[in-house]
Design a protein around this motif. Structure first.
Motif, PDB file in Angstrom:
ATOM      1  N   GLN A  94      36.671  33.506 119.145  1.00 36.07           N
ATOM      2  CA  GLN A  94      37.097  33.576 120.536  1.00 36.07           C
ATOM      3  C   GLN A  94      36.273  32.623 121.396  1.00 36.07           C
ATOM      4  OE1 GLN A  94      36.699  37.708 121.505  1.00 36.07           O
ATOM      5  NE2 GLN A  94      38.095  38.345 119.907  1.00 36.07           N
ATOM      6  N   VAL A  95      36.870  32.158 122.504  1.00 35.40           N
ATOM      7  CA  VAL A  95      36.184  31.279 123.447  1.00 35.40           C
ATOM      8  C   VAL A  95      36.250  31.893 124.847  1.00 35.40           C
ATOM      9  CG1 VAL A  95      36.564  29.164 122.136  1.00 35.40           C
ATOM     10  CG2 VAL A  95      38.247  29.879 123.802  1.00 35.40           C
ATOM     11  N   ASP A  96      35.346  31.446 125.725  1.00 41.73           N
ATOM     12  CA  ASP A  96      35.246  32.012 127.069  1.00 41.73           C
ATOM     13  C   ASP A  96      36.124  31.337 128.114  1.00 41.73           C
ATOM     14  OD1 ASP A  96      33.397  33.862 126.200  1.00 41.73           O
ATOM     15  OD2 ASP A  96      31.692  32.587 126.670  1.00 41.73           O
ATOM     16  N   ILE A  97      36.434  30.054 127.924  1.00 46.79           N
ATOM     17  CA  ILE A  97      37.279  29.337 128.882  1.00 46.79           C
ATOM     18  C   ILE A  97      38.420  28.665 128.125  1.00 46.79           C
ATOM     19  CG2 ILE A  97      35.461  28.992 130.591  1.00 46.79           C
ATOM     20  CD1 ILE A  97      35.144  26.148 129.573  1.00 46.79           C
ATOM     21  N   PRO A  98      39.602  28.554 128.738  1.00 48.38           N
ATOM     22  CA  PRO A  98      40.742  27.985 128.016  1.00 48.38           C
ATOM     23  C   PRO A  98      40.641  26.482 127.770  1.00 48.38           C
ATOM     24  CG  PRO A  98      41.378  28.590 130.242  1.00 48.38           C
ATOM     25  CD  PRO A  98      39.983  29.083 130.039  1.00 48.38           C
ATOM     26  N   ALA A 138      40.507  37.818 125.728  1.00 45.28           N
ATOM     27  CA  ALA A 138      40.711  38.574 126.969  1.00 45.28           C
ATOM     28  C   ALA A 138      42.086  39.242 126.979  1.00 45.28           C
ATOM     29  CB  ALA A 138      40.569  37.635 128.157  1.00 45.28           C
ATOM     30  N   PRO A 139      42.334  40.217 126.096  1.00 46.46           N
ATOM     31  CA  PRO A 139      43.671  40.818 126.058  1.00 46.46           C
ATOM     32  C   PRO A 139      43.988  41.691 127.274  1.00 46.46           C
ATOM     33  CG  PRO A 139      42.217  41.974 124.557  1.00 46.46           C
ATOM     34  CD  PRO A 139      41.451  40.790 125.093  1.00 46.46           C
ATOM     35  N   GLY A 140      42.975  42.211 127.970  1.00 48.40           N
ATOM     36  CA  GLY A 140      43.214  43.086 129.110  1.00 48.40           C
ATOM     37  C   GLY A 140      43.388  42.363 130.427  1.00 48.40           C
ATOM     38  N   LYS A 141      43.132  41.074 130.449  1.00 48.10           N
ATOM     39  CA  LYS A 141      43.278  40.313 131.695  1.00 48.10           C
ATOM     40  C   LYS A 141      44.750  40.031 131.953  1.00 48.10           C
ATOM     41  CE  LYS A 141      38.867  37.909 131.696  1.00 48.10           C
ATOM     42  NZ  LYS A 141      38.237  36.585 131.653  1.00 48.10           N
ATOM     43  N   GLY A 142      45.059  39.738 133.189  1.00 47.65           N
ATOM     44  CA  GLY A 142      46.432  39.379 133.534  1.00 47.65           C
ATOM     45  C   GLY A 142      46.928  40.201 134.709  1.00 47.65           C
TER      46      GLY A 142
END
Length: 117
Positions: A6-10, A80-84
């Motif tokens: 996983q990474v922190d920024i796209p 970040a599956p909970g973001k959005g």
């Protein structure tokens, strides 16, 4: 992509893409399909809008570097599956809009990039 790191920024916001930076991507249809799905996802995930907007500029002739950034976006989404945004019916919603512009920021054609949310 289930076992990916996983990474922190796209995407690195300072990364610039030229026209012929590296080798072309072998499967153009795969790239176009992924970018189309990511564009659809920006409705509920505005945090990836900038990166997807940059990658969509190269949909006609994608290169390996563009594909690598698209995969990085997927790795970011996994972290970040909970973001959005969640849209609920019958709730009072206040509309807030943001916009930004990058005047002549593209190194390949010196065009301006404008975005809004």
């Amino acid at each position: 992509m289930l076992g990916c790191k996983q990474v922190d920024i796209p995407m690195d916001p300072h990364q610039k893409f030229g026209i012929d930076d590296c080798s072309p991507h072998t499967d153009v249809h795969q790239y176009r399909s992924l970018i189309g799905k990511l564009i659809y996802l920006t409705v509920t995930r505005p945090d990836i809008s900038f990166a997807v907007g940059v990658l969509s500029q190269f949909i006609q002739a994608p290169q390996k570097a563009h594909w690598d950034v698209a995969i990085r976006i997927l790795r970011y989404l996994k972290s970040a599956p909970g973001k959005g945004l969640i849209y609920r019916p019958n709730r009072h919603m206040d509309l807030v809009a943001y916009s930004d512009a990058d005047w002549a920021g593209s190194t390949s054609d010196r065009r301006s990039t404008t975005g809004y949310c």
